[in-house]
Design an enzyme around this catalytic site. Structure first.
Site, short mmCIF file in Angstrom:
data_model
loop_
_atom_site.label_atom_id
_atom_site.label_comp_id
_atom_site.label_asym_id
_atom_site.label_seq_id
_atom_site.Cartn_x
_atom_site.Cartn_y
_atom_site.Cartn_z
N ALA A 30 0.63 5.11 -2.29
CA ALA A 30 0.55 5.30 -3.72
C ALA A 30 1.71 4.72 -4.80
O ALA A 30 1.54 4.16 -5.64
CB ALA A 30 0.39 6.93 -3.99
N GLN A 62 -2.55 2.96 9.95
CA GLN A 62 -1.30 3.00 9.06
C GLN A 62 -0.29 3.67 9.89
O GLN A 62 1.04 3.57 9.88
CB GLN A 62 -1.51 3.48 7.81
CG GLN A 62 -2.02 2.67 6.70
CD GLN A 62 -3.67 2.97 6.66
OE1 GLN A 62 -4.26 3.18 7.69
NE2 GLN A 62 -4.31 2.64 5.58
N ASN A 100 -5.91 12.44 0.02
CA ASN A 100 -4.97 11.47 0.78
C ASN A 100 -5.94 10.67 1.89
O ASN A 100 -7.31 10.82 2.10
CB ASN A 100 -4.08 12.43 1.68
CG ASN A 100 -2.78 11.40 2.22
OD1 ASN A 100 -2.32 10.59 1.56
ND2 ASN A 100 -2.54 11.91 3.43
N LYS A 101 -5.21 10.07 2.56
CA LYS A 101 -5.84 9.16 3.72
C LYS A 101 -7.08 9.89 4.43
O LYS A 101 -6.77 10.81 4.79
CB LYS A 101 -4.91 8.56 4.64
CG LYS A 101 -5.43 7.74 5.59
CD LYS A 101 -6.30 6.60 5.36
CE LYS A 101 -5.51 5.62 4.07
NZ LYS A 101 -6.64 4.70 3.56
N ARG A 160 -7.72 -1.03 -6.86
CA ARG A 160 -7.77 0.25 -6.05
C ARG A 160 -8.14 1.53 -7.09
O ARG A 160 -7.48 1.68 -8.00
CB ARG A 160 -6.72 0.55 -5.03
CG ARG A 160 -6.53 -0.54 -3.86
CD ARG A 160 -5.66 0.09 -2.91
NE ARG A 160 -6.29 0.74 -1.96
CZ ARG A 160 -5.52 1.32 -1.03
NH1 ARG A 160 -4.30 1.38 -0.91
NH2 ARG A 160 -6.37 2.38 -0.07
N ARG A 213 0.97 -1.28 0.21
CA ARG A 213 0.10 -0.03 0.04
C ARG A 213 0.77 1.43 -0.09
O ARG A 213 2.02 1.24 0.36
CB ARG A 213 -1.01 0.13 1.12
CG ARG A 213 -0.66 -0.61 2.67
CD ARG A 213 0.26 0.11 3.23
NE ARG A 213 -0.21 1.79 3.28
CZ ARG A 213 0.73 2.51 3.54
NH1 ARG A 213 2.21 2.32 3.68
NH2 ARG A 213 0.41 3.79 3.57
N ASP A 231 -2.46 10.76 -2.40
CA ASP A 231 -2.57 9.63 -3.51
C ASP A 231 -3.15 10.13 -4.79
O ASP A 231 -3.14 9.76 -5.93
CB ASP A 231 -3.85 8.60 -2.99
CG ASP A 231 -3.51 7.99 -1.90
OD1 ASP A 231 -3.22 8.47 -0.74
OD2 ASP A 231 -3.11 6.81 -2.30
O1 MRU Z 1 -4.86 3.33 1.81
P1 MRU Z 1 -3.22 3.28 1.82
O2 MRU Z 1 -2.68 2.76 3.04
O3 MRU Z 1 -2.54 2.92 0.78
O4 MRU Z 1 -3.09 5.10 1.85
C1 MRU Z 1 -2.03 5.75 1.94
C2 MRU Z 1 -1.81 7.01 2.03
O5 MRU Z 1 -3.03 7.61 2.02
C3 MRU Z 1 -0.54 7.73 1.68
O6 MRU Z 1 -0.40 8.79 2.39
C4 MRU Z 1 -0.15 7.95 0.25
O7 MRU Z 1 -0.55 6.89 -0.35
C5 MRU Z 1 1.07 8.37 -0.09
S1 MRU Z 1 2.33 7.27 0.19
C6 MRU Z 1 3.80 8.01 -0.16
#
Ligand code: MRU
Length: 361
Positions: free
Chosen positions: A58, A206, A257-258, A99, A56, A247
């Protein structure tokens, strides 16, 4: 540039094995309790690993998908270009369905697709070799990209500062260094003694499981907080900057983003704390006019109701809303840190300039 790999915890999360026949990933759903590497051979296994967040972040899912295309291409029995290319397209569509929000997934798949088309005149075997190189390049380039984000990001910091971050945009989410954590690792190397606050990041934790884990392993001063504590630590004056990953960045600067990131940005604005998004250009999607055009992944209710305890944490049949991401309006973003420099509003102009810089025009 000094190589910080020697100084910090560094782990490769996505690896193509030496015989180029399987994809090895660190199963991030098991961290920090267990360090388990999975060997993935089939497209279904790779799709599942991305969907279930075993791999996981991006950039990391883009790299995994690129290797997925290579492994699928390698297994192809097609001897003519048309038959081969139609298999690649089917595979691309399949992996793209794992995704929806992180544009790096589609960016990497498009790069692999372009690689096939560009080499159309070659034999199928030669195209397979080109796909191997392209997937390896995607992974290798990410190291430079993240390092550069780290160097630019560090220019915004002073020794001893407190940094708040959300989710995990670290080494585990990239080839190396991370995006939002890259300035922290570069600062750590240079003795900045930064103090990081890691939001736990409900529902999949995370921040707690991954960010707190990797920073702690690297010897960075990190304090884990629940998501609802961010306001308190900001009010206490412990946070001088927020760094988050992303993302997808839309053309106007709105950033997905998350889930929870937009709330952090609104809080930062309230306390006058600069809020920075760390974004490789592979995460910037100029074809999305604004955040409204970004598809936000919704995940299954069980992630909220029964993920972390043996017993269910919520009433049976309760209605659940579980978006995995949210959009931070550009007006809350102080700057976007890319591998080609830091951009500020108006983003509709400055983001285009970054791509000109990338093309060298
Ligand atoms: O659902 P995830 O864990 O893949 O979400 C990840 C994020 O939101 C990160 O902040 C984003 O992908 C950047 S990773 C360099």
């Amino acid at each position: 540039m000094t190589d910080i790999a020697k100084n910090v915890y560094n782990i490769e999360t996505v690896i193509l094995d030496d015989t180029h026949s399987e994809l090895i990933i660190l199963d991030q759903t098991l961290l920090p309790a267990e360090t388990v590497f999975l060997k993935l051979k089939t497209q279904e296994e790779i799709w599942e690993a991305i969907y279930k967040l075993r791999v996981r972040g991006a950039p990391a899912i883009g790299i995994a998908a690129a290797y997925g295309i290579y492994l699928g291409a390698k297994a192809s029995k097609a001897t003519d270009y048309d038959g081969f290319y139609s298999e690649i397209i089917k595979l691309k569509e399949y992996l793209a369905s794992s995704r929806p929000t992180a544009v790096n997934l589609f960016w990497a798949l498009d790069r692999m697709d372009e690689c096939v088309k560009r080499n159309k005149e070659k034999t199928v075997n030669d195209i397979k070799f080109d796909l191997l190189k392209e997937s390896q390049n995607i992974k290798q380039e990410d190291i430079w990209v993240c390092r550069s984000i780290g160097e630019y990001g560090l220019t915004l910091l002073k020794p001893g500062m407190g940094i708040l971050t959300h989710c995990n945009a670290g080494q585990l989410a990239t080839s190396k260094y991370g995006t939002a954590l890259a300035p922290i690792y570069v600062g750590h190397e240079k003795g900045y003694n930064l103090k990081v606050f890691a939001d736990e990041t409900r529902p999949l934790l995370q921040g707690a499981r991954l960010t707190a884990y990797e920073l702690n392993k690297a010897g960075v001063d990190v304090t884990l907080i629940c998501d609802n504590m961010a306001s308190a630590v900001m009010k206490n004056g412990w946070v001088q900057a927020v760094f988050v990953g992303c993302d997808r960045v839309a053309a106007n600067g709105d950033t997905a983003n998350k889930i929870g990131t937009s709330g952090v940005a609104i809080l930062a604005k309230n306390y006058n704390i600069p809020f920075y998004v760390c974004a490789p250009t592979s995460t910037i999607d100029l074809s999305c006019a604004s955040g409204k055009d970004i598809c936000i992944e919704e995940r299954k209710p069980e992630e909220v109701t029964e993920m972390w305890y043996e017993k269910r944490m919520a009433p049976k049949d309760i209605k659940v809303f579980n978006p995995a991401f949210d959009v931070t309006d550009e007006k809350f973003i102080t700057g976007i840190i890319t591998e080609y420099g830091i951009v500020k509003a108006p983003y509709s102009e400055s983001l285009k300039e970054i791509f000109k810089r990338k093309r060298g025009t």
